[in-house]
Design a protein around this motif. Structure first.
Motif, mmCIF file in Angstrom:
data_model
loop_
_atom_site.group_PDB
_atom_site.id
_atom_site.type_symbol
_atom_site.label_atom_id
_atom_site.label_comp_id
_atom_site.label_asym_id
_atom_site.label_seq_id
_atom_site.Cartn_x
_atom_site.Cartn_y
_atom_site.Cartn_z
ATOM 1 N N LEU A 112 2.110 -1.254 0.105
ATOM 2 C CA LEU A 112 1.736 0.042 0.674
ATOM 3 C C LEU A 112 2.610 1.150 0.101
ATOM 4 O O LEU A 112 2.115 2.242 -0.231
ATOM 5 N N THR B 183 -2.639 4.420 7.753
ATOM 6 C CA THR B 183 -2.080 5.267 6.697
ATOM 7 C C THR B 183 -3.154 5.685 5.702
ATOM 8 O O THR B 183 -3.189 6.838 5.253
ATOM 9 N N GLU B 184 -4.042 4.769 5.353
ATOM 10 C CA GLU B 184 -5.125 5.103 4.423
ATOM 11 C C GLU B 184 -5.982 6.250 4.953
ATOM 12 O O GLU B 184 -6.301 7.195 4.219
ATOM 13 N N THR C 290 -1.164 -0.122 7.742
ATOM 14 C CA THR C 290 -1.733 0.184 6.426
ATOM 15 C C THR C 290 -3.088 0.875 6.553
ATOM 16 O O THR C 290 -3.357 1.860 5.865
ATOM 17 N N TRP D 197 1.507 1.864 -3.442
ATOM 18 C CA TRP D 197 0.204 2.532 -3.428
ATOM 19 C C TRP D 197 0.358 4.011 -3.084
ATOM 20 O O TRP D 197 -0.279 4.878 -3.676
ATOM 21 N N PRO E 61 -4.451 -1.102 0.487
ATOM 22 C CA PRO E 61 -3.420 -1.846 1.226
ATOM 23 C C PRO E 61 -3.970 -2.610 2.427
ATOM 24 O O PRO E 61 -3.518 -3.723 2.713
ATOM 25 N N SER E 62 -4.944 -2.026 3.135
ATOM 26 C CA SER E 62 -5.488 -2.725 4.306
ATOM 27 C C SER E 62 -6.270 -3.972 3.903
ATOM 28 O O SER E 62 -6.276 -4.974 4.628
#
Length: 609
Positions: A187, A152-153, A149, A190, A88-89
């Motif tokens: 996101l 969050t990862e 994002t 994912w 997502p990033s």
């Protein structure tokens, strides 16, 4: 920028970002809504951004129900789509690159919008720690959404127990919202593939105004968050701006909007919640940020600060020249969000990890060191300046200054800012000397340990007359001809040192009874009588030394050299100042003076390090 006149009552202002077809469709809607009274001929290329009538002026955002759906429909056809299995990033970063390519730098500067590079976003995500199965995150100025994002990862790797993430994001740039929506939608998808639920809310409201009751110190039912992460907008707010007025209880004078984002976020955290921001360094010192520092240090225990050596590399893609830092901290317990006047508590055993890199490429090779928080903030001072050493040498210098107890005030000296403002005094500023003129010193006249006057050559921009007409009216802005230390109020990227000071002795220009000091200079003087020759030379030498420059850089994060900061700086005993001045006075003028060696010898720096 193209302009189309529709006489006699209307003017349309167009830029050149959007396709011709979309502009034509919009004009048709405007005519149908009877907002255009007659047909406008010609082919137009761009987005209609303003309609100005003879008796009114209004923004097109009032008619977003007509225009926004067409804009979104047209843009989304061309917005980049995620690759298969893309992080997502990485997708957010590509969205940011695309959006930046279609908006002007003027637009980004006006709203203080500078997108976080992915590598910085990933680095900031490392500070987000929680062991809960559910977490509530706030991104108060989300832009595309890359910070949320990236964090969050990393967060789901650190916390394998996580089941639910609630994300609240604020963004009031309506043009970017379609991109942000796609970023968060991907996101969510994912995370679903990893059996994690994402509930997100994308708010178009202004973050500060939306939470204004908290800033005003009133009871509020606003929710609180486990983690707040942000790269807030950076720009100065006019005093009468609605956001500045909403924050008047917690800020002073003209402040930068990022400081309100920081303080408001600190108040919205749950006790023990994590605050992670990338901001300019300017909040560390200065009178405009004094009230902010006092409030912020009461709410947040700072745990990590990362510094960048380069002013240009952190936001290289957006060509931003700014001294920035990354700061992480934890919300203190037993503090209500609506509290304004808080007792300052600074435990001696709290430590801060300060790290440093040149830019982005060496983030993984960054140097770091722990410091007691009490050694970074001098609580005995009124300003509560935050010092940020980035080396053992910086740490040693701070200790030297802490060992001194003299200040300008204790010595009976004062510092003021030049009273002559060029655009207000243009009738009195002249190029040539006459019977009624006196010298006028500008910033470009001042060099390290000397001045160059008159100087009509080393001038950038408009002409700077070297003389000032002295009259009964203008005389109020002049100062008597006596001994001073003249200092530049601003440093440039070309200056090797931030402090540039020149000693001025009254017998250097004995034919004049008064002097003019332009507003870009500060000057140090004795309140009663006059500085002695050795006092003037000695203090000027100290201010120009590497020692003072290194110390000043530990807290000053911008180009300004304010009188407030210089009043707070501690000084050695007057005997040492005079001894340094005596050596300079007696040195052969043909010999180049080594200021740093003289200062080092008299302060025994080689022995103390």
């Amino acid at each position: 920028m193209k302009r189309i006149l529709d006489p006699p009552s209307m003017t349309l202002y167009l830029d050149e970002n959007l396709p011709i077809a979309l502009t034509q469709r919009f004009l048709c809607h405007m005519r149908a809504a009877k907002l255009l009274c007659k047909r406008v001929s010609g082919i137009f290329h761009g987005q209609v951004t303003r309609l100005r009538c003879a008796d009114q002026s209004f923004s097109f955002c009032k008619y977003s129900s007509i225009f926004a759906p067409m804009l979104r429909e047209d843009k989304e056809k061309n917005i980049v789509k995620p690759f298969e299995n893309e992080l997502p990033s990485a997708y957010a970063d590509r969205l940011g690159v695309q959006y930046s390519s279609i908006v002007s730098n003027v637009h980004k500067k006006d709203i203080g919008q500078f997108f976080t590079p992915r590598i910085i976003a990933k680095f900031m995500g490392e500070f987000a720690i929680s062991n809960s199965e559910s977490v509530k995150i706030l991104d108060p100025g989300c832009g595309i959404g890359i910070l949320s994002t990236a964090m969050t990862e990393d967060f789901i790797l650190i916390n394998p127990r996580i089941k639910t993430i609630e994300l609240v994001a604020f963004e009031n740039d309506v043009d970017i919202l379609p991109y942000t929506e796609l970023c968060f939608t991907y996101l969510k998808k994912w995370l679903e593939s990893k059996d994690i639920e994402l509930i997100y809310f994308l708010c178009k409201n202004d973050f500060i105004l939306h939470n204004s009751q908290i800033l005003a110190g009133k009871e509020s039912s606003h929710e609180q968050y486990d983690i707040i992460v942000s790269n807030p907008p950076y720009f100065k707010l006019p005093k009468q701006d609605s956001r500045a007025l909403a924050a008047k209880a917690v800020i002073y004078g003209q402040t930068n909007i990022y400081s309100i984002f920081l303080l408001l976020s600190a108040k919205l955290l749950k006790p023990g919640g994590k605050l992670i921001f990338i901001t300019p360094r300017s909040f560390c010192s200065g009178n405009y940020f004094r009230m902010f520092r006092e409030q912020f240090f009461n709410l947040i225990d700072i745990s990590n600060i990362h510094l960048f050596d380069s002013r240009s590399k952190a936001f290289k893609r957006d060509k931003v020249l700014q001294e920035t830092l990354i700061m992480a901290g934890t919300a203190k317990t037993n503090i209500l969000p609506q509290q304004l006047n808080l007792p300052f508590d600074l435990a001696n055993n709290k430590r801060v990890l300060i790290s440093k890199s040149a830019g982005l490429s060496d983030l993984n090779q960054r140097s770091w060191m722990f410091y007691p928080l009490a050694s970074l903030v001098d609580m005995a001072s009124y300003q509560k300046t935050l010092h940020l050493p980035s080396s053992t040498e910086d740490d040693d210098v701070i200790k030297i200054f802490r060992s001194w107890n003299m200040t300008l005030h204790k010595l009976g000296w004062e510092i003021s800012t030049g009273k002559i403002v060029d655009f207000r005094s243009k009738d009195f500023i002249v190029d040539q000397e006459s019977q009624d003129t006196v010298p006028l010193f500008w910033l470009h006249n001042i060099r390290s340990m000397h001045y160059n006057w008159p100087d009509r050559e080393n001038i950038k921009g408009k002409s700077k007359g070297q003389f000032y007409i002295s009259t009964n009216e203008s005389g109020k802005t002049l100062i008597p001809n006596k001994n001073y230390i003249l200092l530049r109020r601003f440093s440039s990227k070309d200056d090797l040192k931030k402090l540039i000071a020149a000693p001025y002795l009254s017998d250097m220009l004995p034919q004049y009874s008064k002097l003019g000091i332009e507003n870009h200079l500060n000057y140090i003087y004795k309140k009663e009588g006059s500085l002695s020759c050795t006092e003037t030379l000695g203090l000027a030498a100290l201010l120009n030394s590497e020692l003072f420059d290194r110390y000043f850089r530990t807290f000053n994060g911008n180009i300004n050299v304010s009188a407030t900061e210089l009043r707070e700086i501690t000084l050695p005993d007057i005997k040492i100042i005079n001894e340094i001045g005596e050596i300079i006075l007696n040195t052969n003028k043909k010999i180049k003076i080594d200021i740093d060696q003289i200062v080092s010898d008299h302060l025994n720096l080689n022995k103390s390090r």
